[in-house]
Motif scaffolding. Structure first.
Motif, short mmCIF file in Angstrom:
data_model
loop_
_atom_site.label_atom_id
_atom_site.label_comp_id
_atom_site.label_asym_id
_atom_site.label_seq_id
_atom_site.Cartn_x
_atom_site.Cartn_y
_atom_site.Cartn_z
N LYS A 92 -14.47 -15.86 8.01
CA LYS A 92 -14.30 -14.93 6.89
C LYS A 92 -12.99 -14.15 7.02
O LYS A 92 -12.62 -13.75 8.13
CB LYS A 92 -15.45 -13.91 6.90
CG LYS A 92 -16.50 -14.23 5.83
CD LYS A 92 -17.73 -13.45 6.02
CE LYS A 92 -17.94 -12.16 5.36
NZ LYS A 92 -19.24 -11.58 5.64
N PRO A 93 -12.29 -13.92 5.91
CA PRO A 93 -11.07 -13.12 6.03
C PRO A 93 -11.40 -11.71 6.49
O PRO A 93 -12.48 -11.20 6.21
CB PRO A 93 -10.51 -13.12 4.61
CG PRO A 93 -11.66 -13.47 3.73
CD PRO A 93 -12.62 -14.29 4.55
N ARG A 94 -10.45 -11.11 7.19
CA ARG A 94 -10.65 -9.72 7.62
C ARG A 94 -10.67 -8.81 6.40
O ARG A 94 -9.96 -9.06 5.44
CB ARG A 94 -9.49 -9.30 8.52
CG ARG A 94 -9.53 -9.98 9.86
CD ARG A 94 -8.31 -9.62 10.66
NE ARG A 94 -8.55 -9.91 12.06
CZ ARG A 94 -8.12 -9.16 13.06
NH1 ARG A 94 -7.42 -8.08 12.80
NH2 ARG A 94 -8.38 -9.47 14.30
N PRO A 95 -11.45 -7.72 6.47
CA PRO A 95 -11.43 -6.78 5.34
C PRO A 95 -10.03 -6.17 5.21
O PRO A 95 -9.33 -6.00 6.21
CB PRO A 95 -12.46 -5.72 5.72
CG PRO A 95 -12.74 -5.91 7.17
CD PRO A 95 -12.36 -7.32 7.53
N ALA A 96 -9.67 -5.86 3.99
CA ALA A 96 -8.37 -5.24 3.75
C ALA A 96 -8.35 -3.89 4.47
O ALA A 96 -9.39 -3.28 4.65
CB ALA A 96 -8.15 -5.04 2.26
N PRO A 97 -7.17 -3.42 4.87
CA PRO A 97 -7.10 -2.10 5.51
C PRO A 97 -7.69 -1.05 4.58
O PRO A 97 -7.50 -1.11 3.35
CB PRO A 97 -5.60 -1.87 5.71
CG PRO A 97 -4.95 -3.18 5.50
CD PRO A 97 -5.87 -4.04 4.69
N THR A 98 -8.39 -0.06 5.14
CA THR A 98 -9.00 0.98 4.33
C THR A 98 -7.90 1.73 3.59
O THR A 98 -6.94 2.17 4.20
CB THR A 98 -9.76 1.96 5.23
OG1 THR A 98 -10.58 1.21 6.11
CG2 THR A 98 -10.60 2.91 4.42
N PRO A 99 -8.06 1.91 2.27
CA PRO A 99 -7.04 2.69 1.56
C PRO A 99 -7.09 4.14 2.03
O PRO A 99 -8.11 4.61 2.50
CB PRO A 99 -7.45 2.57 0.09
CG PRO A 99 -8.86 2.10 0.11
CD PRO A 99 -9.11 1.40 1.41
N ASP A 100 -5.98 4.82 1.93
CA ASP A 100 -5.88 6.20 2.36
C ASP A 100 -6.95 7.05 1.66
O ASP A 100 -6.94 7.17 0.44
CB ASP A 100 -4.48 6.70 2.00
CG ASP A 100 -4.22 8.09 2.55
OD1 ASP A 100 -5.18 8.73 3.01
OD2 ASP A 100 -3.07 8.50 2.51
N PRO A 101 -7.88 7.63 2.42
CA PRO A 101 -8.95 8.38 1.74
C PRO A 101 -8.52 9.76 1.25
O PRO A 101 -9.23 10.37 0.45
CB PRO A 101 -10.03 8.51 2.82
CG PRO A 101 -9.30 8.39 4.11
CD PRO A 101 -8.08 7.54 3.86
#
Ligand SMILES: [Cu+2]
Length: 158
Positions: free
Chosen positions: A25-34
């Motif tokens: 599975k592809p890695r999850p995208a980096p968390t957007p700046d919260p």
């Protein structure tokens, strides 16, 4: 015999295939700046003013509480977190130590009459139409450098 056919002979086959599928599975995208900084502005200063107020909203779109800890500015000797509040009918200002929490999904509002950034010892007059800069330090979110639009002395708008 290919790998899948050979695998089908083994009792553990299903587990192995599931493991392989997960690994692929592809890695999850980096968390957007919260942390979202909104409407940063500062009030223009009369000549010789020892302080200037800075205001903004910080929205926490993340799932974890964060905390605005402190700020610095190249445009002032130092920056403190302050609160204005009525005390026995008198408006008083106090410094806040320990920072200000920003709940997950919540917004910290710094606005006239409440919490604010206090630029102490402005190095030059804050002139309406110009900008000043401060770097905010958050417990989890690290540092953000923000440009504050300077508005006229009487400005009360958010
Ligand atoms: Cu203040």
């Amino acid at each position: 015999m290919n790998a899948i056919a050979r695998c089908s002979l083994l009792a553990a086959c299903g587990v192995l295939l599931a493991g392989a599928a997960l690994a692929a599975k592809p890695r999850p995208a980096p968390t957007p700046d919260p942390l979202v900084i909104e409407r940063p502005w500062a009030r223009a200063t009369p000549p010789g003013s020892p302080v200037a107020g800075g205001f903004l909203d910080v929205r926490n779109a993340g799932a974890t509480e964060d905390r605005l800890l402190s700020a610095t500015s190249p445009d002032a000797d130092k920056v403190e977190l302050h609160e204005m509040r009525m005390d026995a009918g008198v408006m008083r200002m106090r410094r806040i130590d320990g920072g200000l929490a920003i709940a997950p999904g919540g917004t910290l509002t710094l606005a006239p009459g409440g919490f604010h950034l206090m630029f102490i010892g402005p190095k030059h007059p804050f002139v309406a139409g110009e900008t000043v800069t401060a770097t905010l330090r958050f417990e989890r979110g690290g540092e953000r450098t923000v440009r504050f639009e300077v508005r006229p002395i009487g400005a009360a708008q958010r």
